[in-house]
Design a protein around this motif. Structure first.
Motif, PDB file in Angstrom:
ATOM      1  N   GLN A   1       0.792  -1.231   0.000  1.00  0.00           N
ATOM      2  CA  GLN A   1       0.000   0.000   0.000  1.00  0.00           C
ATOM      3  C   GLN A   1       0.826   1.284   0.000  1.00  0.00           C
ATOM      4  OE1 GLN A   1      -1.907  -1.837   3.096  1.00  0.00           O
ATOM      5  NE2 GLN A   1      -3.289  -2.933   1.751  1.00  0.00           N
ATOM      6  N   GLU A   2       2.078   1.205  -0.430  1.00  0.00           N
ATOM      7  CA  GLU A   2       2.967   2.372  -0.499  1.00  0.00           C
ATOM      8  C   GLU A   2       2.812   3.047  -1.860  1.00  0.00           C
ATOM      9  OE1 GLU A   2       5.325   4.323   0.615  1.00  0.00           O
ATOM     10  OE2 GLU A   2       5.522   3.610   2.691  1.00  0.00           O
ATOM     11  N   VAL A   3       1.838   3.922  -1.975  1.00  0.00           N
ATOM     12  CA  VAL A   3       1.555   4.575  -3.246  1.00  0.00           C
ATOM     13  C   VAL A   3       2.756   5.413  -3.703  1.00  0.00           C
ATOM     14  CG1 VAL A   3       0.053   6.265  -4.377  1.00  0.00           C
ATOM     15  CG2 VAL A   3      -0.922   4.536  -2.858  1.00  0.00           C
ATOM     16  N   GLN A   4       3.385   6.136  -2.768  1.00  0.00           N
ATOM     17  CA  GLN A   4       4.530   6.966  -3.149  1.00  0.00           C
ATOM     18  C   GLN A   4       5.686   6.136  -3.698  1.00  0.00           C
ATOM     19  OE1 GLN A   4       5.970   9.822  -0.394  1.00  0.00           O
ATOM     20  NE2 GLN A   4       4.330  11.244  -0.931  1.00  0.00           N
ATOM     21  N   GLY A   5       5.951   5.005  -3.068  1.00  0.00           N
ATOM     22  CA  GLY A   5       7.029   4.148  -3.543  1.00  0.00           C
ATOM     23  C   GLY A   5       6.780   3.662  -4.963  1.00  0.00           C
ATOM     24  N   ALA A   6       5.555   3.245  -5.227  1.00  0.00           N
ATOM     25  CA  ALA A   6       5.205   2.778  -6.570  1.00  0.00           C
ATOM     26  C   ALA A   6       5.337   3.917  -7.581  1.00  0.00           C
ATOM     27  CB  ALA A   6       3.790   2.222  -6.582  1.00  0.00           C
ATOM     28  N   ALA A   7       4.896   5.119  -7.183  1.00  0.00           N
ATOM     29  CA  ALA A   7       4.991   6.271  -8.082  1.00  0.00           C
ATOM     30  C   ALA A   7       6.450   6.528  -8.459  1.00  0.00           C
ATOM     31  CB  ALA A   7       4.389   7.513  -7.414  1.00  0.00           C
ATOM     32  N   PHE A   8       7.357   6.351  -7.491  1.00  0.00           N
ATOM     33  CA  PHE A   8       8.772   6.605  -7.770  1.00  0.00           C
ATOM     34  C   PHE A   8       9.383   5.523  -8.668  1.00  0.00           C
ATOM     35  CE2 PHE A   8      13.302   6.808  -7.107  1.00  0.00           C
ATOM     36  CZ  PHE A   8      13.514   8.156  -7.326  1.00  0.00           C
ATOM     37  N   VAL A   9       9.045   4.276  -8.412  1.00  0.00           N
ATOM     38  CA  VAL A   9       9.566   3.185  -9.242  1.00  0.00           C
ATOM     39  C   VAL A   9       9.129   3.369 -10.706  1.00  0.00           C
ATOM     40  CG1 VAL A   9       9.245   0.715  -9.706  1.00  0.00           C
ATOM     41  CG2 VAL A   9       9.861   1.504  -7.416  1.00  0.00           C
ATOM     42  N   LEU A  10       7.879   3.734 -10.892  1.00  0.00           N
ATOM     43  CA  LEU A  10       7.384   3.982 -12.247  1.00  0.00           C
ATOM     44  C   LEU A  10       8.162   5.129 -12.903  1.00  0.00           C
ATOM     45  CD1 LEU A  10       5.116   3.322 -14.340  1.00  0.00           C
ATOM     46  CD2 LEU A  10       3.767   5.113 -13.231  1.00  0.00           C
ATOM     47  N   TYR A  11       8.414   6.153 -12.091  1.00  0.00           N
ATOM     48  CA  TYR A  11       9.137   7.346 -12.563  1.00  0.00           C
ATOM     49  C   TYR A  11      10.577   7.004 -12.965  1.00  0.00           C
ATOM     50  CZ  TYR A  11      11.044  12.157 -11.915  1.00  0.00           C
ATOM     51  OH  TYR A  11      11.662  13.367 -12.059  1.00  0.00           O
ATOM     52  N   GLN A  12      11.181   6.058 -12.254  1.00  0.00           N
ATOM     53  CA  GLN A  12      12.548   5.643 -12.594  1.00  0.00           C
ATOM     54  C   GLN A  12      12.628   4.963 -13.959  1.00  0.00           C
ATOM     55  OE1 GLN A  12      13.379   3.208  -8.953  1.00  0.00           O
ATOM     56  NE2 GLN A  12      15.196   4.480  -8.758  1.00  0.00           N
ATOM     57  N   ALA A  13      11.522   4.355 -14.370  1.00  0.00           N
ATOM     58  CA  ALA A  13      11.606   3.457 -15.525  1.00  0.00           C
ATOM     59  C   ALA A  13      10.820   3.891 -16.753  1.00  0.00           C
ATOM     60  CB  ALA A  13      11.136   2.059 -15.113  1.00  0.00           C
ATOM     61  N   PHE A  14       9.690   4.563 -16.600  1.00  0.00           N
ATOM     62  CA  PHE A  14       8.739   4.705 -17.719  1.00  0.00           C
ATOM     63  C   PHE A  14       9.364   5.365 -18.942  1.00  0.00           C
ATOM     64  CE2 PHE A  14       7.332   9.089 -18.561  1.00  0.00           C
ATOM     65  CZ  PHE A  14       8.017   9.769 -17.564  1.00  0.00           C
ATOM     66  N   ASN A  15      10.265   6.290 -18.690  1.00  0.00           N
ATOM     67  CA  ASN A  15      10.813   7.113 -19.758  1.00  0.00           C
ATOM     68  C   ASN A  15      11.679   6.307 -20.727  1.00  0.00           C
ATOM     69  OD1 ASN A  15      10.787   9.761 -20.642  1.00  0.00           O
ATOM     70  ND2 ASN A  15      12.851  10.129 -19.839  1.00  0.00           N
ATOM     71  N   TYR A  16      12.061   5.088 -20.336  1.00  0.00           N
ATOM     72  CA  TYR A  16      12.940   4.252 -21.158  1.00  0.00           C
ATOM     73  C   TYR A  16      12.159   3.273 -22.022  1.00  0.00           C
ATOM     74  CZ  TYR A  16      16.451   6.472 -18.428  1.00  0.00           C
ATOM     75  OH  TYR A  16      17.241   7.437 -17.873  1.00  0.00           O
ATOM     76  N   TYR A  17      10.824   3.344 -21.951  1.00  0.00           N
ATOM     77  CA  TYR A  17       9.981   2.444 -22.751  1.00  0.00           C
ATOM     78  C   TYR A  17       9.456   3.162 -23.987  1.00  0.00           C
ATOM     79  CZ  TYR A  17      10.118  -1.183 -19.294  1.00  0.00           C
ATOM     80  OH  TYR A  17      10.568  -2.187 -18.477  1.00  0.00           O
ATOM     81  N   PRO A  18       9.116   2.396 -25.023  1.00  0.00           N
ATOM     82  CA  PRO A  18       8.497   3.019 -26.193  1.00  0.00           C
ATOM     83  C   PRO A  18       7.191   3.726 -25.792  1.00  0.00           C
ATOM     84  CG  PRO A  18       9.130   0.731 -26.678  1.00  0.00           C
ATOM     85  CD  PRO A  18       9.320   0.948 -25.198  1.00  0.00           C
ATOM     86  N   PRO A  19       6.831   4.786 -26.487  1.00  0.00           N
ATOM     87  CA  PRO A  19       5.646   5.580 -26.113  1.00  0.00           C
ATOM     88  C   PRO A  19       4.330   4.817 -26.154  1.00  0.00           C
ATOM     89  CG  PRO A  19       6.942   6.695 -27.814  1.00  0.00           C
ATOM     90  CD  PRO A  19       7.558   5.351 -27.624  1.00  0.00           C
ATOM     91  N   HIS A  20       4.275   3.710 -26.889  1.00  0.00           N
ATOM     92  CA  HIS A  20       3.009   2.970 -26.940  1.00  0.00           C
ATOM     93  C   HIS A  20       2.851   1.985 -25.777  1.00  0.00           C
ATOM     94  CE1 HIS A  20       5.695   0.056 -29.018  1.00  0.00           C
ATOM     95  NE2 HIS A  20       4.911  -0.827 -28.474  1.00  0.00           N
ATOM     96  N   THR A  21       3.850   1.924 -24.882  1.00  0.00           N
ATOM     97  CA  THR A  21       3.796   0.989 -23.748  1.00  0.00           C
ATOM     98  C   THR A  21       2.631   1.314 -22.806  1.00  0.00           C
ATOM     99  OG1 THR A  21       6.190   0.748 -23.872  1.00  0.00           O
ATOM    100  CG2 THR A  21       5.134   0.081 -21.800  1.00  0.00           C
ATOM    101  N   VAL A  22       1.975   0.249 -22.333  1.00  0.00           N
ATOM    102  CA  VAL A  22       0.918   0.398 -21.333  1.00  0.00           C
ATOM    103  C   VAL A  22       1.504   0.035 -19.968  1.00  0.00           C
ATOM    104  CG1 VAL A  22      -1.392  -0.311 -20.599  1.00  0.00           C
ATOM    105  CG2 VAL A  22      -0.823  -0.246 -23.047  1.00  0.00           C
ATOM    106  N   HIS A  23       1.473   0.974 -19.035  1.00  0.00           N
ATOM    107  CA  HIS A  23       2.004   0.741 -17.696  1.00  0.00           C
ATOM    108  C   HIS A  23       0.830   0.524 -16.740  1.00  0.00           C
ATOM    109  CE1 HIS A  23       6.050   2.002 -18.944  1.00  0.00           C
ATOM    110  NE2 HIS A  23       5.480   2.989 -19.598  1.00  0.00           N
ATOM    111  N   CYS A  24       0.707  -0.685 -16.243  1.00  0.00           N
ATOM    112  CA  CYS A  24      -0.390  -1.056 -15.342  1.00  0.00           C
ATOM    113  C   CYS A  24       0.160  -1.104 -13.912  1.00  0.00           C
ATOM    114  CB  CYS A  24      -0.955  -2.411 -15.774  1.00  0.00           C
ATOM    115  SG  CYS A  24      -2.358  -2.972 -14.806  1.00  0.00           S
ATOM    116  N   VAL A  25      -0.343  -0.239 -13.058  1.00  0.00           N
ATOM    117  CA  VAL A  25       0.198  -0.097 -11.700  1.00  0.00           C
ATOM    118  C   VAL A  25      -0.926  -0.326 -10.702  1.00  0.00           C
ATOM    119  CG1 VAL A  25       1.521   1.369 -10.140  1.00  0.00           C
ATOM    120  CG2 VAL A  25       1.770   1.647 -12.623  1.00  0.00           C
ATOM    121  N   VAL A  26      -0.753  -1.326  -9.843  1.00  0.00           N
ATOM    122  CA  VAL A  26      -1.815  -1.653  -8.900  1.00  0.00           C
ATOM    123  C   VAL A  26      -1.269  -1.678  -7.473  1.00  0.00           C
ATOM    124  CG1 VAL A  26      -3.741  -3.182  -8.366  1.00  0.00           C
ATOM    125  CG2 VAL A  26      -2.916  -3.017 -10.719  1.00  0.00           C
TER     126      VAL A  26
END
Lengths: 270, 270, 270
Positions: free
Chosen positions: A51-76
């Motif tokens: 239930q650490e929403v901030q932690g998940a937000a940061f992990v996504l932030y570390q990585a998303f920019n390195y994926y192709p723009p059509h990537t779907v990021h599903c975060v639960v």
């Protein structure tokens, strides 16, 4: 009407706090492959603290920019599952984000180079499992939505527009106090490195800056670990979008300094 | 003779107690990709507690139903490796299951909606690695079998029919005792939620039921976490095939109640 | 000029000490999929102990041989990141290896059946991210190199030849001392099994050998776990390339004997 645009192979990343000892992530992956059999499913992390929403937000932030723009990021990471919190999908210039509307995408969406193109609420049951449980929307709502979007379904089919998305105060501002700032530790990584809510442009003079944590003073910004001896503390510009980090060369700064996420680091100039 | 039926892309799930710090899972994946290069390999869990056959059976049960019916589920939790326990493959109406014959598939095969179509013993060396070790059949027997089956090889090529498969008593029955039942905790998940060997049809009146664990009484069945306040205990119908679960909203029930898998929960009516 | 040779689907394995709670592995995977969208990315392990080069070398050694020869193995355990240590790629008869030149590939490259065909230093910025950080070469140098090589780019494009690669003394030799040898524990696996730097050909008479750890004597080499009773210690020929291992049947030998990697095991004959 626009035709579905489908990228081959579709990419879906998963970030959850489900851990890896149960069948929860397994069930989500099965749902995705049933709907979108050619998907490349990529785990970002299933080790977010519960239930650490901030932690998940940061992990996504570390990585998303390195994926192709059509990537779907599903975060639960979904402490409000079963309550009235919305389920959303957000299409941007650099990725499509699917998850609960609880601030998970705050950090990504506040990025300078990202444009939000469309945001919707996931309400159309045609794009959910036929039975939706009260406690596992990752499997029943978010995984199907991500898979249909990866298949090229337009967001507008999945539900009506969503406005006023929840934003977390990520503490990414610094508070001036004479010649000092106060910053916070926003993430502690696997190595025990401390990531601060401070980026390189916040540091006017890298030669003259120092960082104070409890009674420990760390002088000046270094370039890399090898600029100090083994087991010495250093501050440097980290690999995540110019954030300042504090580490021990080949050691664990969090243990050495006995600090936690949210703790204060004083930044002194001159 | 029937031609091989090959689904594209073939899907193989893996469930083991091998953990992820060694090269064991890596070796299995390499064997699979050598035999079936287009396989989508999906980890269900590699964090099953060492030699916990029941735990693996439950994780598989949580997930298998969400995969396409042609999926091959390879499960290797194998305390009897090197003994005379059989290596088996079982083809059903909803998935093909490959692993040691020690009860791993009990829970799946006892499902109401699943038909067992064929079961064989993996004895044909043509579908094993050329050298079979005494201690790592996951790599030498099960991974090759799963990959060949995903390639469309009929089970009958891999070995002779197997009958009388080992079944675990999963404790999924409840014992009446006046107005009370005794049920057991069959799984504790990553969040510390307790999953009972009790499903919704076992509860005649959800309004009148209560659950007693040691000295703690939990009243009535709730719908979801948000029906109680933060840090409160609740019982609810879980996301795994209608099993009853006990949780703490945004907390850890197993730690709160200090319980383990196998512990008793008394169910009271009226 | 030779045309690129591209294998479909390309396979890239990843081995790191990054753990799985951060976005580091996620960023590497994104870089790979951006450059080589059809890559099958296979995790060997992200649970290598921080900066444990020997551990990573052993995990790679357990698995590489089971992959197709065109597989690219990207290994990032990199205590020297940011120093002058070289970044390398090594093409062999059984896999292409990408990572820092710190001994990670020692064990693989010393194998009897492997031929080193080409080794280069990764210096060409055209095959790196446009900005290379000082602390995360996994994302900025190694992932792009692995993806380009998987795409069929010849190693010679990525940089000049590398000679005198760093080799770790893996302690794989045994020291005679009368009728005794001293061997070392080179790896302790997830089950607590001890893997020794000793292989079957080192044991002249498997019936007459015994192993002494502290005050405990383990008699003769067994074939498999089932050859001893539950909870008893045994020595046997392990599944990793004939290495001798010591285990407790359905138990944990490392805990039972209270030993660590590097500890000595005395081998007695007669």
């Amino acid at each position: 009407m626009a035709l579905p645009i489908r990228h081959d192979p579709p990419i879906i990343t998963l970030t959850t706090d489900f851990g890896q000892q149960d069948g929860y992530v397994g069930a989500m992956q099965g749902v995705i492959l049933t709907i979108c059999p050619t998907a490349t499913i990529v785990p970002l992390s299933h080790q977010i603290s519960p239930q650490e929403v901030q932690g998940a937000a940061f992990v996504l932030y570390q990585a998303f920019n390195y994926y192709p723009p059509h990537t779907v990021h599903c975060v639960v990471v979904d402490p409000g599952v079963g309550s009235k919190r919305r389920a959303i999908a957000v299409r941007t210039s650099h990725g499509i984000f699917v998850g609960p509307d609880n601030g998970l995408f705050s950090l990504v969406l506040s990025g300078e180079n990202i444009n939000v193109l469309e945001a919707i609420t996931l309400t159309n049951p045609a794009y959910q499992l036929s039975e939706v449980s009260a406690t596992f929307h990752g499997r029943d709502i978010f995984a199907p939505a991500a898979a249909h979007i990866a298949n090229g379904v337009h967001l507008s089919h999945l539900g009506p527009p969503a406005i006023n998305l929840v934003r977390l105060e990520y503490g990414a501002t610094v508070y001036p106090r004479g010649q000092e700032f106060e910053s916070q530790i926003i993430h502690i990584d696997h190595f025990g490195n401390l990531i601060l809510n401070l980026t390189l442009p916040d540091i006017t003079d890298p030669e003259q800056v120092s960082f104070v944590i409890k009674d420990t003073v760390i002088e000046s910004l270094k370039y890399t670990f090898a600029d100090v001896e083994e087991n010495r503390l250093l501050a440097y510009v980290g690999s995540t979008q110019d954030h300042i980090e504090i580490a021990v060369r080949n050691g664990n700064a969090a243990k050495r300094l006995n600090v936690q996420t949210g703790d204060t680091v004083t930044v002194r100039f001159g």
